[in-house]
Scaffold this motif. Structure first.
Motif, PDB file in Angstrom:
ATOM      1  N   LYS A 192      -6.512   2.218   7.538  1.00 55.66           N
ATOM      2  CA  LYS A 192      -7.600   1.304   7.878  1.00 55.66           C
ATOM      3  C   LYS A 192      -7.124  -0.120   7.580  1.00 55.66           C
ATOM      4  CE  LYS A 192      -9.513  -1.032   5.023  1.00 55.66           C
ATOM      5  NZ  LYS A 192      -9.036  -2.143   4.104  1.00 55.66           N
ATOM      6  N   TRP A 201       0.817  -1.219   0.000  1.00 58.74           N
ATOM      7  CA  TRP A 201       0.000   0.000   0.000  1.00 58.74           C
ATOM      8  C   TRP A 201       0.847   1.264   0.000  1.00 58.74           C
ATOM      9  CZ3 TRP A 201      -4.530  -1.022  -1.681  1.00 58.74           C
ATOM     10  CH2 TRP A 201      -5.454   0.024  -1.775  1.00 58.74           C
ATOM     11  N   GLN A 220      -1.866  -8.829  -1.830  1.00 59.51           N
ATOM     12  CA  GLN A 220      -1.913  -8.683  -0.364  1.00 59.51           C
ATOM     13  C   GLN A 220      -2.088 -10.076   0.267  1.00 59.51           C
ATOM     14  OE1 GLN A 220      -5.119  -5.775  -1.271  1.00 59.51           O
ATOM     15  NE2 GLN A 220      -4.314  -4.626   0.460  1.00 59.51           N
ATOM     16  N   TRP A 274     -12.260   5.120   1.130  1.00 57.16           N
ATOM     17  CA  TRP A 274     -13.330   4.687   0.190  1.00 57.16           C
ATOM     18  C   TRP A 274     -14.339   5.798  -0.035  1.00 57.16           C
ATOM     19  CZ3 TRP A 274     -11.880  -0.044  -1.534  1.00 57.16           C
ATOM     20  CH2 TRP A 274     -12.715  -0.698  -2.422  1.00 57.16           C
ATOM     21  N   ASP A 334     -11.417  -6.067   6.147  1.00 60.08           N
ATOM     22  CA  ASP A 334     -10.708  -5.471   5.009  1.00 60.08           C
ATOM     23  C   ASP A 334     -11.618  -4.581   4.161  1.00 60.08           C
ATOM     24  OD1 ASP A 334      -8.514  -5.256   2.994  1.00 60.08           O
ATOM     25  OD2 ASP A 334      -9.997  -6.307   1.761  1.00 60.08           O
ATOM     26  N   LEU A 335     -12.737  -5.144   3.713  1.00 57.98           N
ATOM     27  CA  LEU A 335     -13.622  -4.417   2.802  1.00 57.98           C
ATOM     28  C   LEU A 335     -14.802  -3.779   3.540  1.00 57.98           C
ATOM     29  CD1 LEU A 335     -14.005  -3.758  -0.171  1.00 57.98           C
ATOM     30  CD2 LEU A 335     -15.267  -5.892  -0.434  1.00 57.98           C
ATOM     31  N   TYR A 380      -6.634  -0.834  -9.801  1.00 61.22           N
ATOM     32  CA  TYR A 380      -7.209  -0.297  -8.554  1.00 61.22           C
ATOM     33  C   TYR A 380      -7.613   1.170  -8.730  1.00 61.22           C
ATOM     34  CZ  TYR A 380      -5.098  -4.201  -5.866  1.00 61.22           C
ATOM     35  OH  TYR A 380      -4.746  -5.424  -5.354  1.00 61.22           O
ATOM     36  N   VAL A 421      -9.831   3.393  -6.446  1.00 60.56           N
ATOM     37  CA  VAL A 421      -9.375   3.303  -5.051  1.00 60.56           C
ATOM     38  C   VAL A 421      -8.093   4.106  -4.870  1.00 60.56           C
ATOM     39  CG1 VAL A 421      -8.502   1.745  -3.278  1.00 60.56           C
ATOM     40  CG2 VAL A 421     -10.460   1.080  -4.645  1.00 60.56           C
ATOM     41  N   TYR A 441     -15.395 -11.328  -1.974  1.00 58.12           N
ATOM     42  CA  TYR A 441     -14.221 -11.638  -2.805  1.00 58.12           C
ATOM     43  C   TYR A 441     -14.221 -13.153  -2.924  1.00 58.12           C
ATOM     44  CZ  TYR A 441     -12.114  -6.971  -2.332  1.00 58.12           C
ATOM     45  OH  TYR A 441     -11.851  -5.629  -2.383  1.00 58.12           O
ATOM     46  N   HIS A 481     -14.430  -0.338   4.738  1.00 64.47           N
ATOM     47  CA  HIS A 481     -14.698   0.669   3.712  1.00 64.47           C
ATOM     48  C   HIS A 481     -16.196   0.828   3.426  1.00 64.47           C
ATOM     49  CE1 HIS A 481     -10.566   1.286   2.607  1.00 64.47           C
ATOM     50  NE2 HIS A 481     -10.384   0.119   2.031  1.00 64.47           N
ATOM     51  N   VAL A 524      -7.479 -10.594  -4.826  1.00 68.04           N
ATOM     52  CA  VAL A 524      -6.847  -9.633  -3.902  1.00 68.04           C
ATOM     53  C   VAL A 524      -5.663 -10.248  -3.152  1.00 68.04           C
ATOM     54  CG1 VAL A 524      -8.790  -8.076  -3.513  1.00 68.04           C
ATOM     55  CG2 VAL A 524      -8.622 -10.172  -2.168  1.00 68.04           C
TER      56      VAL A 524
HETATM   57  O1  89Y Z   1      -7.230  -3.877   1.175  1.00 71.33           O
HETATM   58  C1  89Y Z   1      -8.253  -3.331   0.391  1.00 71.33           C
HETATM   59  C2  89Y Z   1      -8.312  -1.899   0.233  1.00 71.33           C
HETATM   60  O2  89Y Z   1      -8.091  -1.103   1.104  1.00 71.33           O
HETATM   61  O3  89Y Z   1      -8.718  -1.588  -1.026  1.00 71.33           O
HETATM   62  C3  89Y Z   1      -8.965  -2.725  -1.785  1.00 71.33           C
HETATM   63  C4  89Y Z   1      -8.216  -3.797  -1.044  1.00 71.33           C
HETATM   64  O4  89Y Z   1      -6.928  -3.822  -1.545  1.00 71.33           O
HETATM   65  C5  89Y Z   1      -8.783  -5.170  -1.162  1.00 71.33           C
HETATM   66  O5  89Y Z   1     -10.015  -5.205  -0.526  1.00 71.33           O
END
Ligand code: 89Y
Length: 343
Positions: free
Chosen positions: A98, A14, A165, A127, A178-179, A289, A292, A232, A182, A161
């Motif tokens: 987060k 990230w 990660q 988000w 995780d999601l 992405y 995001v 997911y 958001h 994903v």
């Molecule tokens: O970790 C998540 C995020 O913050 O944005 C998308 C992600 O990478 C996968 O849900």
């Protein structure tokens, strides 16, 4: 005003987007980087011209605290609470990625440590800063569709994903932390605080520890019924739209729909008005992405304005605690198969 100087704690996946987003905003400059595997910190420091590298966060704080205006914590979730508590002792404003913490108790401890030390704590919750979600909120606030009585927020994808990660596979509590952090925050942003919640979860992947599908149903704000669906699950959707969130809102005078490819439709008695509300494109962002990564810029800009004393941050520690409460209330609801209510 001269640039604010900050240290990045955590130089994993990230950080490769978080740091360029700071350069995109301007007005803030990284001067130190820490990572547990220090070779990773060295690589990132070289890539972004960060002068000081550390393998120990406490040493970074001891050596650099007088030069630092804030910290940007982008480490794994289980390190957030100890790092925030440590940083609060050095009186440096903190931005923490987060999800805030691994439990509600830990999140409360973080907020309390910063409150007692008089240190600002911000959570990097990006988000709600997505261009299409902001556009939808504007229409909602304009009153065009009247009071919203029902809404659906969908973020379902088969995008792998775990490739970028891999730690997500190991989380005991996956999709809601995780999601859900958001999407539930987005629900609060759009419709207000909940008065009741019911959640169910599923696990479709056989090779992960946590759940990868969840549906949360809430009564929010002035009474809007809100359903948040997330998955997911490698469910082979014909048109996988990762990482786009689809939203449908029914109001007393019309409806509002954020659909694929950033089309926003507003339907009233007069007919349907539609326009595209795509995010800005940045060269450093991963196109997989895009919406995001673009939202990191707006989120950073909002937090920076507060750090500089020019504006109000939306996602403070205190505010995000309300989102964390929703995440863990969802697990409680799913585990006990019961509706949770608040006064
Ligand atoms: O970790 C998540 C995020 O913050 O944005 C998308 C992600 O990478 C996968 O849900």
């Amino acid at each position: 005003m001269s640039d604010l100087k900050f240290a990045v704690l955590g130089t994993g996946f990230w950080s490769l987007y978080q740091i360029p987003a700071w350069f995109e905003v301007g007005g803030a400059r990284p001067i130190a980087a820490y990572n547990r595997t220090v070779s990773k910190a060295e690589r990132v420091a070289q890539q972004f011209g960060i002068p000081h590298v550390y393998a120990d966060p406490e040493e970074l704080l001891k050596n650099e605290h007088e030069n630092l205006d804030f910290l940007d914590i982008v480490t794994a979730v289980e390190t957030h609470a100890p790092l925030v508590v440590l940083a609060a002792r050095y009186s440096i404003p903190i931005i923490c990625q987060k999800p805030m913490a691994t439990s509600l108790a830990e999140a409360e401890q973080m907020v309390q440590a910063c409150r007692e030390a008089g240190v600002p704590l911000y959570i990097h919750e990006n988000w709600r800063w997505q261009t299409p979600i902001r556009a939808l909120k504007q229409v909602l606030n304009s009153g065009t569709i009247g009071a919203p009585f029902r809404a659906r927020i969908d973020m379902n994808s088969g995008f792998p994903v775990f490739q970028n990660q891999p730690f997500l596979k190991e989380l005991e509590q996956f999709i809601l932390t995780d999601l859900g952090s958001h999407t539930l925050d987005t629900a609060r942003f759009l419709f207000g605080e909940p008065s009741s919640l019911y959640c169910q979860v599923q696990k479709v992947h056989k090779d992960i520890r946590g759940e990868d599908v969840a549906t949360v149903q809430m009564r929010m704000g002035t009474g809007t019924m809100v359903t948040v669906n997330m998955a997911y699950a490698e469910n082979f959707l014909e048109r996988d739209a990762f990482p786009q969130t689809f939203i449908f809102v029914e109001g007393e005078c019309g409806s509002l729909e954020l659909g694929p490819d950033y089309w926003l439709r507003v339907t009233t008695r007069e007919g349907t008005h539609l326009r595209r509300v795509p995010p800005p494109r940045y060269t450093w962002a991963d196109p997989a992405y895009d919406v995001v990564h673009a939202s990191i810029v707006s989120c950073n800009a909002n937090l920076l304005s507060s750090l500089k004393g020019d504006g109000k941050a939306e996602t403070t520690g205190e505010d995000n605690l309300k989102t964390v409460r929703l995440v863990f209330a969802s697990y409680d609801s799913a585990n006990q198969d019961r509706v949770i209510t608040w006064k």
